[in-house]
Scaffold this motif. Structure first.
Motif, short mmCIF file in Angstrom:
data_model
loop_
_atom_site.label_atom_id
_atom_site.label_comp_id
_atom_site.label_asym_id
_atom_site.label_seq_id
_atom_site.Cartn_x
_atom_site.Cartn_y
_atom_site.Cartn_z
N THR A 471 -5.71 -28.82 -34.21
CA THR A 471 -6.68 -29.73 -34.83
C THR A 471 -8.01 -29.03 -35.07
OG1 THR A 471 -7.18 -30.55 -32.60
CG2 THR A 471 -5.69 -31.88 -33.95
N GLY A 472 -8.43 -28.17 -34.14
CA GLY A 472 -9.76 -27.57 -34.22
C GLY A 472 -9.97 -26.72 -35.45
N ILE A 473 -8.96 -26.01 -35.90
CA ILE A 473 -9.14 -25.14 -37.07
C ILE A 473 -9.51 -25.94 -38.31
CG2 ILE A 473 -6.66 -25.18 -37.62
CD1 ILE A 473 -9.18 -22.30 -38.20
N ILE A 474 -9.01 -27.19 -38.41
CA ILE A 474 -9.31 -28.00 -39.59
C ILE A 474 -10.78 -28.42 -39.58
CG2 ILE A 474 -8.51 -29.91 -41.02
CD1 ILE A 474 -6.33 -27.92 -40.41
N ASN A 475 -11.38 -28.59 -38.39
CA ASN A 475 -12.81 -28.89 -38.32
C ASN A 475 -13.63 -27.78 -38.94
OD1 ASN A 475 -11.56 -30.35 -35.83
ND2 ASN A 475 -13.53 -31.36 -36.13
N ILE A 476 -13.28 -26.54 -38.65
CA ILE A 476 -14.04 -25.41 -39.18
C ILE A 476 -13.87 -25.30 -40.69
CG2 ILE A 476 -14.44 -22.93 -39.00
CD1 ILE A 476 -15.17 -24.58 -36.49
N LEU A 477 -12.74 -25.72 -41.21
CA LEU A 477 -12.52 -25.71 -42.66
C LEU A 477 -13.21 -26.87 -43.35
CD1 LEU A 477 -8.72 -24.75 -42.78
CD2 LEU A 477 -10.70 -23.24 -43.05
N GLY A 478 -13.67 -27.87 -42.59
CA GLY A 478 -14.43 -28.98 -43.17
C GLY A 478 -13.61 -29.94 -44.00
N LEU A 479 -12.34 -30.12 -43.66
CA LEU A 479 -11.44 -30.95 -44.46
C LEU A 479 -11.22 -32.31 -43.82
CD1 LEU A 479 -8.74 -28.22 -45.23
CD2 LEU A 479 -10.73 -28.86 -46.63
N PRO A 480 -10.92 -33.33 -44.62
CA PRO A 480 -10.56 -34.65 -44.07
C PRO A 480 -9.11 -34.68 -43.64
CG PRO A 480 -10.51 -34.75 -46.45
CD PRO A 480 -10.96 -33.35 -46.10
N ILE A 481 -8.83 -35.38 -42.55
CA ILE A 481 -7.47 -35.49 -42.03
C ILE A 481 -7.23 -36.90 -41.55
CG2 ILE A 481 -5.73 -34.53 -40.47
CD1 ILE A 481 -9.01 -32.86 -40.39
N THR A 482 -6.06 -37.43 -41.86
CA THR A 482 -5.62 -38.70 -41.27
C THR A 482 -4.46 -38.42 -40.32
OG1 THR A 482 -6.24 -39.87 -43.31
CG2 THR A 482 -4.86 -41.05 -41.74
N GLN A 483 -4.63 -38.85 -39.07
CA GLN A 483 -3.57 -38.71 -38.07
C GLN A 483 -2.66 -39.93 -38.16
OE1 GLN A 483 -2.67 -36.30 -35.88
NE2 GLN A 483 -0.95 -37.66 -35.41
N CYS A 484 -1.34 -39.68 -38.27
CA CYS A 484 -0.39 -40.77 -38.49
C CYS A 484 0.72 -40.76 -37.45
CB CYS A 484 0.25 -40.65 -39.87
SG CYS A 484 -0.94 -40.68 -41.23
N PRO A 485 1.00 -41.91 -36.81
CA PRO A 485 2.13 -42.01 -35.90
C PRO A 485 3.44 -42.04 -36.67
CG PRO A 485 1.08 -44.15 -36.12
CD PRO A 485 0.24 -43.17 -36.90
N LEU A 486 4.49 -41.46 -36.04
CA LEU A 486 5.80 -41.37 -36.71
C LEU A 486 6.93 -41.79 -35.76
CD1 LEU A 486 5.30 -37.91 -38.48
CD2 LEU A 486 5.20 -40.17 -39.56
N GLY A 487 6.71 -42.87 -35.03
CA GLY A 487 7.75 -43.34 -34.13
C GLY A 487 7.67 -42.67 -32.77
N LEU A 488 8.73 -42.82 -31.99
CA LEU A 488 8.76 -42.32 -30.62
C LEU A 488 9.92 -41.34 -30.44
CD1 LEU A 488 8.31 -45.75 -28.77
CD2 LEU A 488 6.51 -44.20 -29.55
N ASN A 489 9.75 -40.41 -29.49
CA ASN A 489 10.84 -39.49 -29.18
C ASN A 489 11.80 -40.12 -28.17
OD1 ASN A 489 9.62 -39.26 -26.68
ND2 ASN A 489 9.14 -37.08 -26.87
N GLU A 490 12.76 -39.36 -27.68
CA GLU A 490 13.76 -39.90 -26.77
C GLU A 490 13.17 -40.36 -25.44
OE1 GLU A 490 16.79 -36.98 -26.34
OE2 GLU A 490 17.61 -37.28 -28.37
N GLU A 491 12.00 -39.82 -25.08
CA GLU A 491 11.33 -40.23 -23.85
C GLU A 491 10.42 -41.44 -24.07
OE1 GLU A 491 10.00 -36.71 -21.21
OE2 GLU A 491 9.91 -35.94 -23.27
N GLY A 492 10.38 -41.95 -25.30
CA GLY A 492 9.52 -43.08 -25.60
C GLY A 492 8.06 -42.70 -25.81
N LEU A 493 7.80 -41.44 -26.16
CA LEU A 493 6.43 -40.96 -26.38
C LEU A 493 6.17 -40.79 -27.87
CD1 LEU A 493 6.34 -38.28 -23.55
CD2 LEU A 493 5.29 -40.55 -23.50
N PRO A 494 4.94 -41.08 -28.31
CA PRO A 494 4.64 -41.05 -29.74
C PRO A 494 4.77 -39.67 -30.37
CG PRO A 494 3.00 -42.35 -28.57
CD PRO A 494 3.83 -41.66 -27.53
#
Length: 529
Positions: A471-494
């Motif tokens: 994530t940090g490298i995108i801050n230095i590039l000065g770009l906009p980012i949207t973080q999106c959830p994509l369901g859960l894994n087998e352990e029930g974690l996002p």
């Protein structure tokens, strides 16, 4: 071109110091009380399953009162916060009074629903606020024991904008100490847990926000991000978040303040459970600068150019991306190609392997007047003398330090930063900046992992401290980012992914977020899993 001997030595020193910290943590850290077998209760009140946009509409139409909505969220916070430790100070009584005033205003309004929507788009909707933002009358400590008596005397500009739009703050949420670590833990408020697994971290520094939103104790909130502090908690807690193009949303009245060139990399933005709330929140938070982002422009996803970057190319600092995250990003690519007939091109940038060095170098650069950033050890000691990290480490070993091991580590690692920026690293950043901007233009977006792994166990970020580089490298590039959830894994974690756009093209990544929510289901109730 390879790293110089000095730069190789810095890599070795970073890893050696963190290896020592890992051993110290294993043998000296007090064990967290077990929460094995406990989980969040499922959401039972249907009001908690509506977006802020939908709630505002129902309140305006008198289908539900603001008092009912605010009380529903108060009840949920009281139900889950003892498990999460996300909300560190509430203002429930004041919020209910403000909700009653909203209901009275709606009863007396003669201009109709449209007038209210235009003037007060979030009227009566509850809001959570990261404790590092000034919220009038609330603690403003950023987890520092030395600031435990500091109370905000004003609202930060973006909080004021949201309040003027009708939102009702319910309280403030936990952060990492001084907002400079990937886990929300400090000795003032304690540690915040992940709603999907209470033995795991909620991330940082906006981890309190991520946790209470993911646990359905809030519907919208605000975060700040200089190295991933919005995106990492959103990823770990299965919600949406947006790191805005820098310079659009005000970052005033936050603590700690930026110094050096850090204001170029810090962004404030919305965090929420439902993608449809991102754009209206951003319009409000941006205030008079909202026009810079073309947020009213309709986006046709079929006309965008899509790219995918599966990993950083093998950094010496970060761990490989896990298979479940590689697989879900590939699934996103396949769905886009199938749904829109587009070709998603896989690209790689060799410079990404130097992501941590780039982030660390640019965070340490002086401002235009040549003034360097304020040392972290100085911030640790405020309002008194600067802290001495070596002494704090010795105190920590016998349980006498007011600071967390993570903060002490940041203070110690700061001394390894060279006083002279590496010309090689500067060249890598400038080359990467040019290549990425040429790739994206004004109609391109790319997908990039949010982190090499899903939410780790409490304190484990100390063992792998540089994974935030994704994530940090995108801050230095000065770009906009949207973080999106994509369901859960087998352990029930996002699971999740970063959607990155060109500068000032925030509306493109927000449009992709809506598609991904519709396709992959968005936020999931952690109590129902």
């Amino acid at each position: 071109m390879a790293l110089s001997r000095l730069e190789k030595a810095q890599v070795w020193l970073f890893k050696a110091v963190m290896g020592v910290f890992s051993l110290l943590l294993r043998f000296l850290s007090p064990r967290r009380p077990t929460v094995s077998g406990k989980k969040l209760p499922p959401v039972s009140n249907p009001l908690l399953l509506l977006s802020a946009t939908q709630l505002a509409k129902k309140i305006r139409r008198r289908e539900v009162s603001s008092v009912e909505v605010v009380q529903a969220y108060i009840d949920r916070i009281q139900e889950v916060n003892p498990l999460l430790n996300a909300v560190v100070k509430d203002r429930f009584a004041a919020a209910l009074q403000e909700a009653a005033q909203v209901d009275k205003l709606i009863e007396e309004e003669t201009g109709g629903e449209e007038v209210l929507e235009d003037r007060l788009p979030l009227l009566g909707v509850p809001l959570s606020v990261k404790e590092s933002f000034a919220l009038l009358g609330m603690p403003f400590t950023t987890g520092m024991i030395s600031r435990r008596r500091v109370v905000a005397t004003v609202d930060s500009p973006l909080v004021a904008q949201l309040k003027r739009a009708g939102a009702i703050p319910l309280g403030v949420t936990n952060t990492s100490e001084l907002c400079m670590w990937g886990e929300s833990h400090n000795h003032l408020y304690g540690i915040t847990s992940n709603p999907y697994d209470l033995e795991r971290t909620s991330g940082g520094s906006s981890g309190g926000e991520g946790s209470i939103l993911g646990g359905a104790g809030a519907v919208i909130g605000v975060g700040s991000d200089i190295g991933g502090s919005i995106r990492i908690p959103c990823f770990f807690n299965g919600i949406f978040g947006h790191k805005t193009t820098p310079g659009v949303v005000s970052c005033e009245n936050q603590y700690p303040p930026t110094s050096g060139r850090q204001d170029e990399y810090l962004s404030s933005g919305p965090m929420c459970r439902y993608a449809e709330d991102l754009l209206p929140m951003l319009k409000i938070m941006a205030g008079p600068k909202a026009h810079m982002l073309s947020l009213n422009t309709k986006v046709d996803l079929k006309k965008l150019r899509f790219f995918t970057i599966p990993h950083d190319g093998g950094s010496a600092f970060t761990y490989p991306v896990s298979k479940d995250l590689i697989d879900i990003q590939r699934k996103v690519v396949r769905r886009l190609e199938a749904d829109f007939g587009v070709k998603v091109q896989e690209v790689q940038f060799p410079e990404l392997r130097y992501g941590f060095q780039i982030w660390d170098t640019y965070m340490g650069l002086p401002d235009k007047e040549g003034k360097p950033p304020k040392p972290f050890a100085e911030l640790m000691g405020e309002p008194g003398r600067p802290a001495w990290p070596v002494w704090e480490l010795l105190k920590w070993m016998i349980g006498k330090s007011e600071h967390t091991l993570a903060a002490i580590g940041v203070g110690l690692l700061e001394v390894t930063r060279s006083s002279k920026a590496s010309s090689f690293i500067i060249q890598q950043k400038e080359k990467l900046q040019k290549e990425v901007e040429e790739l994206l233009g004004t109609d391109g977006v790319f997908f990039y992992p949010s982190h090499p792994r899903v939410a780790p166990k409490h304190h484990h970020p100390l063992f792998r401290p540089f994974d935030f580089t994704y994530t940090g490298i995108i801050n230095i590039l000065g770009l906009p980012i949207t973080q999106c959830p994509l369901g859960l894994n087998e352990e029930g974690l996002p699971l999740g992914v970063q959607v990155v756009g060109g500068k000032l093209q925030d509306h493109l990544t927000l449009a992709v977020a809506l598609y991904l929510e519709n396709t992959f289901g968005g936020w999931r109730d952690p109590g129902a899993n």
